[in-house]
Design a protein around this motif. Structure first.
Motif, short mmCIF file in Angstrom:
data_model
loop_
_atom_site.label_atom_id
_atom_site.label_comp_id
_atom_site.label_asym_id
_atom_site.label_seq_id
_atom_site.Cartn_x
_atom_site.Cartn_y
_atom_site.Cartn_z
N THR A 66 40.14 44.55 44.09
CA THR A 66 39.37 44.71 42.86
C THR A 66 40.21 45.40 41.80
OG1 THR A 66 37.29 44.78 44.09
CG2 THR A 66 37.27 45.69 41.85
N CYS A 67 40.93 46.43 42.20
CA CYS A 67 41.81 47.14 41.26
C CYS A 67 42.90 46.22 40.73
CB CYS A 67 42.45 48.36 41.93
SG CYS A 67 41.28 49.61 42.45
N LEU A 68 43.49 45.43 41.62
CA LEU A 68 44.54 44.49 41.21
C LEU A 68 44.00 43.46 40.22
CD1 LEU A 68 46.28 43.97 44.65
CD2 LEU A 68 47.39 44.89 42.60
N LYS A 69 42.82 42.93 40.51
CA LYS A 69 42.24 41.91 39.62
C LYS A 69 41.88 42.51 38.26
CE LYS A 69 38.95 40.43 42.33
NZ LYS A 69 37.86 39.60 42.89
N ASP A 70 41.27 43.69 38.28
CA ASP A 70 40.91 44.33 37.00
C ASP A 70 42.15 44.69 36.19
OD1 ASP A 70 38.19 44.10 37.43
OD2 ASP A 70 37.92 46.16 38.12
N LYS A 103 50.26 41.13 39.52
CA LYS A 103 49.08 41.80 40.09
C LYS A 103 48.09 40.80 40.65
CE LYS A 103 50.60 45.85 38.89
NZ LYS A 103 51.35 46.62 39.84
N ILE A 104 47.81 39.73 39.89
CA ILE A 104 46.81 38.78 40.36
C ILE A 104 47.31 38.00 41.56
CG2 ILE A 104 47.29 36.74 38.93
CD1 ILE A 104 43.83 38.31 39.53
N ARG A 105 48.60 37.71 41.61
CA ARG A 105 49.14 37.02 42.79
C ARG A 105 49.08 37.93 44.02
NH1 ARG A 105 51.23 32.01 42.04
NH2 ARG A 105 51.93 31.44 39.94
N SER A 106 49.29 39.22 43.84
CA SER A 106 49.16 40.16 44.96
C SER A 106 47.73 40.14 45.49
CB SER A 106 49.54 41.58 44.53
OG SER A 106 50.90 41.67 44.23
N ALA A 107 46.77 40.17 44.57
CA ALA A 107 45.37 40.13 44.99
C ALA A 107 45.07 38.82 45.73
CB ALA A 107 44.45 40.28 43.79
N LEU A 108 45.53 37.71 45.18
CA LEU A 108 45.27 36.41 45.81
C LEU A 108 45.92 36.30 47.18
CD1 LEU A 108 45.46 34.08 42.72
CD2 LEU A 108 43.56 34.19 44.35
N ASP A 109 47.11 36.88 47.34
CA ASP A 109 47.74 36.88 48.67
C ASP A 109 46.86 37.58 49.69
OD1 ASP A 109 49.94 35.50 47.74
OD2 ASP A 109 51.24 37.27 47.61
N MET A 110 46.31 38.72 49.30
CA MET A 110 45.44 39.47 50.21
C MET A 110 44.12 38.76 50.46
SD MET A 110 46.00 43.43 49.22
CE MET A 110 47.01 43.47 47.75
N LEU A 111 43.67 37.99 49.47
CA LEU A 111 42.41 37.26 49.58
C LEU A 111 42.60 35.84 50.10
CD1 LEU A 111 40.98 38.49 46.17
CD2 LEU A 111 40.15 39.16 48.46
N GLU A 112 43.80 35.54 50.55
CA GLU A 112 44.16 34.24 51.10
C GLU A 112 43.85 33.10 50.14
OE1 GLU A 112 42.31 34.07 54.97
OE2 GLU A 112 43.46 35.81 55.68
N GLY A 113 43.96 33.38 48.83
CA GLY A 113 43.75 32.35 47.83
C GLY A 113 42.33 31.87 47.70
N LEU A 114 41.38 32.63 48.23
CA LEU A 114 39.99 32.17 48.28
C LEU A 114 39.07 32.94 47.33
CD1 LEU A 114 39.68 31.67 52.13
CD2 LEU A 114 40.07 29.94 50.38
N ASP A 115 39.56 33.31 46.18
CA ASP A 115 38.75 34.03 45.20
C ASP A 115 38.78 33.25 43.89
OD1 ASP A 115 38.35 35.95 42.89
OD2 ASP A 115 37.84 37.27 44.57
N SER A 116 37.66 32.63 43.55
CA SER A 116 37.59 31.79 42.37
C SER A 116 37.92 32.56 41.09
CB SER A 116 36.20 31.17 42.27
OG SER A 116 36.07 30.42 41.08
N ASP A 117 37.40 33.78 40.98
CA ASP A 117 37.66 34.57 39.77
C ASP A 117 39.14 34.91 39.63
OD1 ASP A 117 34.99 34.55 39.01
OD2 ASP A 117 34.54 36.42 40.06
N ALA A 118 39.78 35.26 40.72
CA ALA A 118 41.21 35.58 40.67
C ALA A 118 42.02 34.34 40.33
CB ALA A 118 41.67 36.19 41.99
#
Length: 115
Positions: free
Chosen positions: A31-35, A52-67
């Motif tokens: 959440t912090c990375l996305k914000d 930052k957003i790619r780091s978040a997506l890596d942790m979320l396995e690319g499964l976050d539509s907003d990111a």
């Protein structure tokens, strides 16, 4: 959270500081990375926003539509249209109901002449 409150109030510098502090405490706070990526995008710091957003997506396995949507915006701002389109398409696979996402994809496809 406090960072989101600061961001909403328009104090982007304090919000950025808060998110960076939070990430120092917990580097896996997606959440912090996305914000933080969204703040950096608004400040036209596209390289850091993408990181930052790619780091978040890596942790979320690319499964976050907003990111994915945010990444699509960042890529679009950098003129990486093909990658932006591909990213928007991945986001739509997860959330086809997002009107803004569908609009942005349509604009990108129209700019390329793809329909």
């Amino acid at each position: 959270n406090r960072g989101a409150e600061l961001r909403t109030s328009g104090d982007l510098l304090a919000a950025t500081d808060h998110f960076e502090w939070a990430l120092a405490m917990n580097p896996r706070c997606t959440t912090c990375l996305k914000d933080l990526a969204e703040i950096l995008l608004s400040q036209k710091d596209y390289v850091r926003a993408e990181e930052k957003i790619r780091s978040a997506l890596d942790m979320l396995e690319g499964l976050d539509s907003d990111a994915l949507f945010t990444l699509g915006l960042i890529l679009s701002e950098q003129g990486k249209d093909d990658e932006s389109i591909s990213t928007y398409q991945k986001s739509i696979e997860l959330n086809a109901e997002d009107a803004e996402l569908c609009y942005n994809l349509g604009i990108k496809l129209g700019e390329k002449g793809d329909t």
